[in-house]
Design a protein around this motif. Structure first.
Motif, PDB file in Angstrom:
ATOM      1  N   GLY A 104       0.537   8.898   5.203  1.00 31.30           N
ATOM      2  CA  GLY A 104      -0.412   7.866   5.616  1.00 31.30           C
ATOM      3  C   GLY A 104      -0.039   6.494   5.096  1.00 31.30           C
ATOM      4  O   GLY A 104      -0.166   5.499   5.808  1.00 31.30           O
ATOM      5  N   GLY A 105       0.436   6.414   3.854  1.00 28.83           N
ATOM      6  CA  GLY A 105       0.856   5.126   3.301  1.00 28.83           C
ATOM      7  C   GLY A 105       2.062   4.558   4.008  1.00 28.83           C
ATOM      8  O   GLY A 105       2.137   3.363   4.279  1.00 28.83           O
ATOM      9  N   VAL A 106       3.018   5.412   4.351  1.00 30.01           N
ATOM     10  CA  VAL A 106       4.218   4.953   5.054  1.00 30.01           C
ATOM     11  C   VAL A 106       3.864   4.499   6.469  1.00 30.01           C
ATOM     12  O   VAL A 106       4.323   3.444   6.932  1.00 30.01           O
ATOM     13  N   VAL A 107       3.036   5.276   7.161  1.00 31.49           N
ATOM     14  CA  VAL A 107       2.631   4.899   8.524  1.00 31.49           C
ATOM     15  C   VAL A 107       1.868   3.584   8.504  1.00 31.49           C
ATOM     16  O   VAL A 107       2.093   2.715   9.353  1.00 31.49           O
ATOM     17  N   PHE A 108       0.972   3.409   7.526  1.00 28.37           N
ATOM     18  CA  PHE A 108       0.230   2.146   7.436  1.00 28.37           C
ATOM     19  C   PHE A 108       1.168   0.979   7.194  1.00 28.37           C
ATOM     20  O   PHE A 108       1.033  -0.075   7.813  1.00 28.37           O
ATOM     21  N   GLU A 109       2.114   1.168   6.291  1.00 27.78           N
ATOM     22  CA  GLU A 109       3.029   0.070   5.948  1.00 27.78           C
ATOM     23  C   GLU A 109       3.918  -0.313   7.127  1.00 27.78           C
ATOM     24  O   GLU A 109       4.189  -1.480   7.361  1.00 27.78           O
ATOM     25  N   LEU A 110       4.359   0.675   7.893  1.00 32.07           N
ATOM     26  CA  LEU A 110       5.303   0.402   8.980  1.00 32.07           C
ATOM     27  C   LEU A 110       4.639  -0.073  10.261  1.00 32.07           C
ATOM     28  O   LEU A 110       5.187  -0.920  10.965  1.00 32.07           O
ATOM     29  N   PHE A 111       3.477   0.462  10.589  1.00 34.10           N
ATOM     30  CA  PHE A 111       2.895   0.169  11.898  1.00 34.10           C
ATOM     31  C   PHE A 111       1.655  -0.702  11.830  1.00 34.10           C
ATOM     32  O   PHE A 111       1.551  -1.687  12.557  1.00 34.10           O
ATOM     33  N   THR A 138       0.825  -1.205   0.000  1.00 30.26           N
ATOM     34  CA  THR A 138       0.000   0.000   0.000  1.00 30.26           C
ATOM     35  C   THR A 138       0.859   1.255   0.000  1.00 30.26           C
ATOM     36  O   THR A 138       0.425   2.296  -0.486  1.00 30.26           O
ATOM     37  N   MET A 139       2.063   1.155   0.514  1.00 26.36           N
ATOM     38  CA  MET A 139       2.944   2.323   0.545  1.00 26.36           C
ATOM     39  C   MET A 139       3.298   2.765  -0.869  1.00 26.36           C
ATOM     40  O   MET A 139       3.216   3.946  -1.199  1.00 26.36           O
ATOM     41  N   TRP A 140       3.677   1.832  -1.726  1.00 24.59           N
ATOM     42  CA  TRP A 140       4.072   2.214  -3.073  1.00 24.59           C
ATOM     43  C   TRP A 140       2.878   2.663  -3.903  1.00 24.59           C
ATOM     44  O   TRP A 140       3.007   3.547  -4.760  1.00 24.59           O
ATOM     45  N   ARG A 191       0.455  -2.628   9.306  1.00 22.96           N
ATOM     46  CA  ARG A 191       0.697  -3.908   8.660  1.00 22.96           C
ATOM     47  C   ARG A 191       1.336  -4.894   9.614  1.00 22.96           C
ATOM     48  O   ARG A 191       1.020  -6.055   9.640  1.00 22.96           O
ATOM     49  N   GLU A 192       2.293  -4.408  10.442  1.00 26.22           N
ATOM     50  CA  GLU A 192       2.973  -5.306  11.396  1.00 26.22           C
ATOM     51  C   GLU A 192       1.997  -5.845  12.429  1.00 26.22           C
ATOM     52  O   GLU A 192       2.065  -6.999  12.801  1.00 26.22           O
ATOM     53  N   GLN A 193       1.078  -5.012  12.877  1.00 24.84           N
ATOM     54  CA  GLN A 193       0.113  -5.470  13.874  1.00 24.84           C
ATOM     55  C   GLN A 193      -0.856  -6.472  13.262  1.00 24.84           C
ATOM     56  O   GLN A 193      -1.238  -7.432  13.899  1.00 24.84           O
ATOM     57  N   ARG A 194      -1.250  -6.282  12.024  1.00 24.95           N
ATOM     58  CA  ARG A 194      -2.185  -7.199  11.379  1.00 24.95           C
ATOM     59  C   ARG A 194      -1.531  -8.545  11.101  1.00 24.95           C
ATOM     60  O   ARG A 194      -2.144  -9.587  11.227  1.00 24.95           O
ATOM     61  N   ASP A 195      -0.259  -8.530  10.719  1.00 29.66           N
ATOM     62  CA  ASP A 195       0.444  -9.789  10.443  1.00 29.66           C
ATOM     63  C   ASP A 195       0.741 -10.576  11.711  1.00 29.66           C
ATOM     64  O   ASP A 195       0.946 -11.780  11.654  1.00 29.66           O
ATOM     65  N   ALA A 196       0.760  -9.924  12.858  1.00 32.88           N
ATOM     66  CA  ALA A 196       1.072 -10.603  14.113  1.00 32.88           C
ATOM     67  C   ALA A 196      -0.058 -11.533  14.555  1.00 32.88           C
ATOM     68  O   ALA A 196       0.174 -12.502  15.245  1.00 32.88           O
ATOM     69  N   PHE A 197      -1.281 -11.242  14.156  1.00 35.61           N
ATOM     70  CA  PHE A 197      -2.413 -12.054  14.609  1.00 35.61           C
ATOM     71  C   PHE A 197      -2.635 -13.235  13.776  1.00 35.61           C
ATOM     72  O   PHE A 197      -2.449 -13.603  12.809  1.00 35.61           O
TER      73      PHE A 197
END
Length: 121
Positions: free
Chosen positions: A106-113, A64-66, A115-121
């Motif tokens: 917004g794209g950078v924040v979503f990709e960095l923070f 989503t960042m790119w 996305r990591e929380q969603r992949d953890a679950f």
């Protein structure tokens, strides 16, 4: 006889993104038309974020960042054309450039923070 032939339970039947795209376009147009800076920026963010979300949900983009960076470059080019030409549309151009910058953030924040929380679950 099946009530919904051809539909599978693994696919969702509707996506929320078209509604937000349909709202983002007129909101941004009203803001750009009347020179209302916050309304124009908010509408462009809603439109751009929804387009990026739709592309991500459908699987056309991996990041989503790119996707947000590419859409922001398009917005930045349009805003620069409005702001730095001889036509008196400077406020509208600055609103478009501000929306492009916020969309990248917004794209950078979503990709960095997020996305990591969603992949953890």
């Amino acid at each position: 006889m099946d009530e919904a032939p051809g539909l599978s339970d693994q696919y969702r039947t509707a996506s929320p993104w078209p509604v937000f795209i349909a709202l983002g376009i007129p909101i941004s147009e009203l803001g750009l038309l009347f020179g209302l800076f916050p309304l124009a920026v908010g509408g462009l963010l809603l439109f751009g974020g929804s387009v990026v979300g739709m592309l991500s949900e459908s699987g056309y983009v991996n990041s989503t960042m790119w996707a947000s960076v590419v859409f922001s470059v398009l917005l930045f080019a349009f805003g620069s054309a409005l702001a730095f030409t001889e036509v008196n549309l400077v406020v509208r151009g600055y609103a478009t450039i501000a929306a492009a910058a916020l969309l990248v953030v917004g794209g950078v924040v979503f990709e960095l923070f997020v996305r990591e929380q969603r992949d953890a679950f």
